[in-house]
Scaffold this motif. Structure first.
Motif, PDB file in Angstrom:
ATOM      1  N   GLU A 181       0.891  -1.360   0.077  1.00  0.00           N
ATOM      2  CA  GLU A 181      -0.104   0.165  -0.205  1.00  0.00           C
ATOM      3  C   GLU A 181       0.821   1.256  -0.068  1.00  0.00           C
ATOM      4  O   GLU A 181       2.022   1.272   0.509  1.00  0.00           O
ATOM      5  N   LEU A 182       0.462   2.399  -0.484  1.00  0.00           N
ATOM      6  CA  LEU A 182       0.834   3.754  -0.409  1.00  0.00           C
ATOM      7  C   LEU A 182      -0.082   4.407   0.553  1.00  0.00           C
ATOM      8  O   LEU A 182      -1.044   5.010   0.251  1.00  0.00           O
ATOM      9  N   TYR A 183       0.602   4.414   1.955  1.00  0.00           N
ATOM     10  CA  TYR A 183      -0.559   4.927   2.853  1.00  0.00           C
ATOM     11  C   TYR A 183      -0.887   6.489   2.665  1.00  0.00           C
ATOM     12  O   TYR A 183      -1.714   6.872   3.108  1.00  0.00           O
ATOM     13  N   GLU A 184       0.238   7.177   2.078  1.00  0.00           N
ATOM     14  CA  GLU A 184      -0.075   8.787   2.016  1.00  0.00           C
ATOM     15  C   GLU A 184      -1.084   8.957   1.258  1.00  0.00           C
ATOM     16  O   GLU A 184      -1.879   9.854   1.313  1.00  0.00           O
ATOM     17  N   GLY A 185      -1.592   8.109   0.010  1.00  0.00           N
ATOM     18  CA  GLY A 185      -2.806   8.162  -0.600  1.00  0.00           C
ATOM     19  C   GLY A 185      -4.095   7.939  -0.072  1.00  0.00           C
ATOM     20  O   GLY A 185      -4.923   8.491  -0.714  1.00  0.00           O
ATOM     21  N   MET A 186      -4.105   7.209   1.051  1.00  0.00           N
ATOM     22  CA  MET A 186      -4.993   6.973   1.846  1.00  0.00           C
ATOM     23  C   MET A 186      -5.923   8.195   2.527  1.00  0.00           C
ATOM     24  O   MET A 186      -7.141   7.986   2.720  1.00  0.00           O
ATOM     25  N   MET A 187      -5.063   9.160   2.466  1.00  0.00           N
ATOM     26  CA  MET A 187      -5.672  10.505   3.307  1.00  0.00           C
ATOM     27  C   MET A 187      -5.995  11.576   2.388  1.00  0.00           C
ATOM     28  O   MET A 187      -6.218  12.828   2.666  1.00  0.00           O
ATOM     29  N   LEU A 225      -5.098  19.722   7.307  1.00  0.00           N
ATOM     30  CA  LEU A 225      -4.304  19.503   8.427  1.00  0.00           C
ATOM     31  C   LEU A 225      -4.069  18.060   8.662  1.00  0.00           C
ATOM     32  O   LEU A 225      -3.019  17.661   9.052  1.00  0.00           O
ATOM     33  N   ILE A 226      -5.007  17.384   8.814  1.00  0.00           N
ATOM     34  CA  ILE A 226      -4.998  15.952   9.335  1.00  0.00           C
ATOM     35  C   ILE A 226      -3.886  15.120   8.359  1.00  0.00           C
ATOM     36  O   ILE A 226      -3.067  14.375   8.889  1.00  0.00           O
ATOM     37  N   ARG A 227      -4.253  15.531   7.170  1.00  0.00           N
ATOM     38  CA  ARG A 227      -3.261  14.775   5.986  1.00  0.00           C
ATOM     39  C   ARG A 227      -2.078  15.209   6.274  1.00  0.00           C
ATOM     40  O   ARG A 227      -0.943  14.223   6.018  1.00  0.00           O
ATOM     41  N   PHE A 228      -1.764  16.558   6.291  1.00  0.00           N
ATOM     42  CA  PHE A 228      -0.373  16.951   6.585  1.00  0.00           C
ATOM     43  C   PHE A 228       0.376  16.367   7.644  1.00  0.00           C
ATOM     44  O   PHE A 228       1.525  15.674   7.491  1.00  0.00           O
TER      45      PHE A 228
END
Length: 203
Positions: free
Chosen positions: A66-72, A78-81
């Motif tokens: 998985e590419l966890y960064e893409g899940m957000m 702000l939460i994604r950052f």
């Protein structure tokens, strides 16, 4: 094998089960004390794997599906950052001990190329999707409609419903959903009310 109580669709409640899993995994593996290789499936198991491998001086292997960064992508900016910064810190700490990363596609490997170069990690790609040769006998239909197909783990309820609603507004579009997962029954029930979307179930 150490069971983790959680799964798709559990939301934030799964987080607490991870701590329980981490504690048990580290305690049992370190108590055994004879592992030469520690294989971690995805980033959520690499944290205990890192400490186990360091304690036992074992070779650490990460199977990165998985590419966890893409899940957000749909999260609050702000939460994604903050989430991406947290992942960056975890990876920079843990990847220094990883000897091999197994990727399922070139996209994820390219995304992490800076970490790969920084820590001189060996990588390999093992595809977890069908070979193109499996689709050689597919025949084109005489159909003027544009067809959208979704095949996989059905865990994105809101996205699929939104797509189905949008498709209903265009007469030349059709959608087919195939697979199973935590949202499968809800998706099946909702799509039954649409004329231009269909649910096939497990494939």
């Amino acid at each position: 094998r150490i069971c983790k109580f959680g799964g798709y669709g559990k939301g934030i409640s799964s987080l607490f089960h991870f701590f329980r899993f981490y504690r048990k995994a580290m305690a049992e593996a370190i108590a055994d004390g004879f592992y030469d290789y520690i294989y971690c499936h995805d980033l959520d198991t690499i944290i205990p794997g890192y400490f186990i491998a360091r304690r036992l001086r074992a070779t650490l292997i990460l199977d990165q599906h998985e590419l966890y960064e893409g899940m957000m992508m749909r999260a609050n900016p702000l939460i994604r950052f903050l989430f991406i910064q947290m992942l960056s810190c975890i990876k920079n700490l843990i990847y220094r001990r990883v000897q091999l990363v197994i990727y399922t596609n070139e996209i994820i490997r390219k995304y992490e190329k800076a970490l790969i170069r920084k820590f001189k990690i060996k990588t390999i790609i093992i595809k977890n999707y069908p070979e193109a040769s499996m689709f050689n006998n597919i025949q084109n239909m005489n159909d003027s409609h544009i067809h959208l197909g979704f095949f996989g783990n059905i865990r994105e309820y809101s996205i699929l419903v939104t797509i189905a609603e949008a498709i209903e507004e265009k007469n030349d579009l059709r959608m087919t959903v195939a697979g199973t997962g935590p949202d499968a029954e809800d998706i099946k029930r909702v799509l039954a009310a649409f004329n231009q979307s269909a649910f096939l179930g497990r494939f």
